[in-house]
Structures are given as C-alpha cells and as structure tokens.
Design an enzyme around this catalytic site. Structure first.
Site, PDB file in Angstrom:
ATOM      1  CB  ILE A  14      -0.997   0.001   1.198  1.00 20.36           C
ATOM      2  CG1 ILE A  14      -2.087   1.061   1.013  1.00 20.36           C
ATOM      3  CG2 ILE A  14      -0.300   0.224   2.530  1.00 20.36           C
ATOM      4  CD1 ILE A  14      -3.077   0.727  -0.064  1.00 20.36           C
ATOM      5  CB  SER A  36      10.527  -0.845   5.835  1.00 19.68           C
ATOM      6  OG  SER A  36      10.427  -2.249   5.660  1.00 19.68           O
ATOM      7  CE  LYS A  91      -8.807  -0.640   5.171  1.00 18.98           C
ATOM      8  NZ  LYS A  91      -8.638  -1.747   4.133  1.00 18.98           N
ATOM      9  CG  ASP A 169      -7.626  -5.170   5.123  1.00 16.67           C
ATOM     10  OD1 ASP A 169      -7.052  -4.633   6.070  1.00 16.67           O
ATOM     11  OD2 ASP A 169      -7.414  -4.858   3.937  1.00 16.67           O
TER      12      ASP A 169
END
Lengths: 308, 308
Positions: A14, A36, A91, A169
């Site tokens: 994403i 990351s 989200k 999801d």
C-alpha cells in the site's frame, strides 16, 4: 509555507502503490524518509530500519504515515505522538478499538494531529452521494464486496491473524463509505462469519445492519471471487436509487452516471495537511466499531482451509 | 416530588433478586408494572405480557428498566424512547456497541434519559478506590474473576449465544470497575478465549491489557471454578497496593481494610433518579468496547463441551 516533512513507516504494497506517489504529488508534503526493516523506499530518499533509528538519527520529520500491519501501529503511534510528530494511520486504525480511543485521547491531550484515514471516503462518487442522500429517506441498502484475496493480498499472513480482519479488511472500506453517506447512524444486527479451518479470520461474511430509521442494510463480503470483482453499494430511497460502484469511483443517481478519476490518496494527504495546519485531529471509529460488532456478535462457521 | 413510575421489562433472576427489591427500597421510584411473557412479578403489581401491551393499555409509566437478555434490548429501548420514556439498561447495555451508540444518539436527540448501568461500579469499595488511585502511578494490575457458571447462570442459554458474552458477562463487571478506578485509559493487547466445542461464547479467557502509561494489566476469567469464588482486582502503585475483593465490596489499602454493606442496585436507582430529574443521560461504553476488542483480536481455542 514550508512543506510538511513526512516519513513513511512500513514500506509494503500500500505504501508503494499509493502513499509514496500521493505524497510526491501533494505540494503540502515532502517525503523525508522511509522506514522498514524489509523493504527500501524510492532511490534518493533516506531510509532507516526502524522508527527508533529515525527518531534518534534523523532526518527530522514533522509527521509519519503508519503503513505497517495494524497489530504494531499503536506502539509506533505513541512513540511519534510523544515527540510531537503528527500521525497518519492507514486503515484499519489499529488492532483494537480501545487502542485507537487511547491514541485519540493522547493526541488531544498533547495537541498533535492524529488522522485515522478511510481512503474509500475519498473515492470520487462518495462526496456527491453523501450530499444527494442527506435529505432522503433510506428504504434499503445492499452492499456486495467480492474480490480475490490472492490478487489483492498475496502472502499477507498478518491479515489472517487475530488483529488482522480477514475479509473485513476490504469490507471496512465499504463500511467507511456507508457510515459516511447515510444520514442516520448504522448498527449491526446479525452476522455469519465463514472462517477457513486453518485461519483465525473470516474469508467471507454475510451481515445484516439497520439504520436508526429501521431501513435494512445487507452486506455480502467474499474473498473467494475470481473473475470480475464487485465493490458496489446500492441505496434505495424515497427519491430513487443511488448506486456507488467500483469502490465508490462511479456514482449513478436517477439523473445519470458520473465517472471520475481516482484521487483517493491525494485526497487523504490533502486532508491530513489541512488537519495539521489547522491543529486538529480526525479519528472516526464508526466503521471499525461495526466490524468489532460482527466479531462480537457473529455466528462463526468453519469452512474449507485457505492456502495462499 | 411524585415518585417516578417505572416498569420492569424482563422478570428473570436479576430482576427478582435485585431490581424489584431496589425499586421498592428507593423512594424516588414506584414500581408501576412488570412485563414478561414468562414470569409474573410481585403480587399486587400490574403485569403485562409485552412492552407493546403496556404502552397500549397502561398503567402509565415514566421509565422502564430493561432486564431482558441483551439481544432484544435495542428494539425495546427504541419503543420506549419514542414515547419519551426514560430507559435503564442492565449490563451489558446491548448485543453490539453500535446499537448502544445509536440509542445514545437517539436519547440525546429527544432529550430522554438513557442510563447504561454498571452495577459493580456501585460496590462499596469502588468509589474510595477510585479516589485513592486518582493521583497514583499504576505499576501493574491483576484481575482474577473465577466463578461457577452453574451457580450464577443456571440454564441461561442466551448467555452462550452470539450477543451473550459467555464468561465476559461477569468479566465485564471487572472491566466496569477497572475503567472507573484507573486514572488513565485502558486498551486491550492480547486475548486467548476458550470456547466449549458446543457453544458460541467463551467459558474462560486470559487477557492482557495495558493502561496509557504502559502498566501491564492481566485478567483471568474462568467460569469453571467450583468451591470458593474469586472476584479480585489488585492494583500495585507507587504508594502501595490497592485490593478490591468480593466484586468490589471489600477494599484493602495500605491503611487497612474496609468492609461495607452491598448497596449496588439501590445506588444504581438513586443515580437513575438523579439523571432523570437532571435531564441527563449516562452511557459509558468503555467496558463493553474492551470486551468487543477481546472478541475482535482474541485467539480462539476450542475446549471440552459444556453441559448445564
């Protein structure tokens, strides 16, 4: 006005598909770093292995976008808020409702911006649908959200774990639109969850909601859809039918159909920028609460195992 | 001042054991009717089979106490609120969070009192525990809530169905105390739920919470306890230990132990009367939200079947 220096934490699908291009196209922001342990961000942008490392060594940032799986988001958000760094939550905004409420209280107390984002609310048809529905009487709503999990969430084990939401999801995207466009509050009545015998989260769900006026709302979620995918919401009212399709991008009203360019993530970043400049937060947990209700009250049935 | 005329809807164990005696001992209320298709209330009090029948035929009431299983409470509450009748909700206040939120919005809109009651918060030790903890730093909390379901919920099938809460039905009492006495918000981290293979709801649960300061909170819920029963909350702080036992009735602080008479339900009705006279509502969903989080994020394991 100087752009807001933002770091992306969690450089998965994403982040690469949406966040990085959206930040790069929004003048209010500049991408200051990516964080990351696994994946690097774009060439030329400073990269750190952890948020700890970023906060210690810099570069300095004004905001972070948390694009990690939801299970680890709370601790990262607290770290940022403690330093006065504004936080954008992908989200769902967390793994539990109570941690999102605790974050909201913390952000309010320290006067830092917390934004629980619902990207589907920025789909092109949603704002006009909301405006059109604002003075209608809703008779009935039907939501069909059927997609192929192997296409959209390949190898994402976290999504099947407790705290991941399984088929909710994507389903929470539909609920974020529903709760935004209907003029009355929505509550859950019954749910049937289909859980693969080798997983903790549902692969399909059939849910009955109602609005406070009593209008029935049915939602059909399924992750086993191959071929054409469906992301449709149909609202029948006293003045005819409002249909949102393609996840909210295409709106059909009695007067005709509007197709518009997808600007979901640029819309989110524009909103986040405005919230920061205005010293406000935006944390709406309604869609997440409806999902929690489905887990709380749903009938569970075990279905055949799912292998990626 | 005329007493508030109240009807009890749902004449099961909790109504007979607690509500009727509490109303009869509280001068602010008079018991105007009982409503149940199954059980009659006290001799001499008008009895109706349904809320519909009460609203149609009378006697007139100013308030209702909904003591039915939570699965049917929303519709009853809406019926009452539409007529301007104040509503007392037994705990848990509904079968889903979203219906309680919808009720709260409705009550606020029409200016009628809605009271989501948490009887354990009125146990004698709770208010002094809250006062003592208000300026302490909490280091650690341990909750042990172990009781024999056959003694406390004999033959109550609804409690094992979706929308009943299983062992969280007593466990939510502990959470209602916890969220009331701790100075910081609480959120859920992990839960392990033990579900009998022939039931939908857990018979035991082991849950880790934390407060916003990071203090670990552990809760051990078990419905398989025979012999002595445990309803204990121990809070370790920078100024020593606060222990609530016997469900909140007995408080032990570093300065000593207080035993007090149980006045939970009279306390609730006194509060409900004050809310009605003051034109206010009191709907705190925090304990219920934590339970929903345990269902949302908990790891489920199947355990041996439970037969009543």
């Amino acid at each position: 006005m100087e752009p807001i220096r933002i770091a992306i934490v969690g450089v998965g699908k994403i982040a690469r598909d949406q966040h990085i291009p959206a930040i790069e196209s929004t003048p209010a922001f500049s991408l200051a770093a990516t964080v990351s342990p696994n994946h690097r961000g774009p060439e030329g942008i400073p990269h750190l292995d952890s948020l700890d490392e970023l906060l210690e060594k810099g570069p300095a940032v004004d905001a972070v976008a948390l694009c990690t799986p939801p299970q680890v988001r709370y601790d990262l958000a607290v770290q940022a808020l403690k330093r006065g760094i504004h936080v954008f939550l992908e989200k769902p905004p967390g793994a539990t409702l109570s941690e999102v409420v605790a974050l909201r209280e913390r952000a309010d107390k320290v006067g830092v911006t917390l934004f629980a984002s619902w990207h589907s609310r920025f789909a092109a048809g949603v704002a006009p649908a909301r405006a059109w529905l604002s003075d209608r009487t809703v008779h009935k709503v039907s939501i069909v959200w059927r997609e192929d999990v192997r296409v959209w969430h390949p190898g994402q084990d976290w999504i099947w774990e407790p705290g991941g939401l399984g088929v909710f999801d994507p389903g929470i995207n539909a609920l974020s639109i529903l709760t935004h466009i209907l003029p009355q509050p929505v509550f859950m009545k019954n749910a049937r969850l289909s859980i693969p015998e080798n997983r903790a989260a549902p692969i399909a769900a059939d849910i009955d909601f109602a609005d406070a006026g009593g209008a029935p709302i049915h939602m059909d979620l399924d992750w086993r859809q191959t071929g054409p995918q469906s992301w449709d919401i149909v609202v029948e009212t006293d003045a005819g039918t409002c249909k949102l399709s393609q996840g909210g991008a295409v709106l059909t009203l009695p007067s005709g159909t509007e197709h518009n360019e997808d600007l979901e993530y640029p819309g989110l970043y524009s909103r986040f920028g405005n919230l920061i400049r205005g010293g406000r937060s935006d944390v709406d947990i309604d869609p997440f609460r409806l999902v929690a209700d489905a887990f709380l009250r749903g009938h569970r049935q075990i279905v055949e195992p799912f292998h990626d």
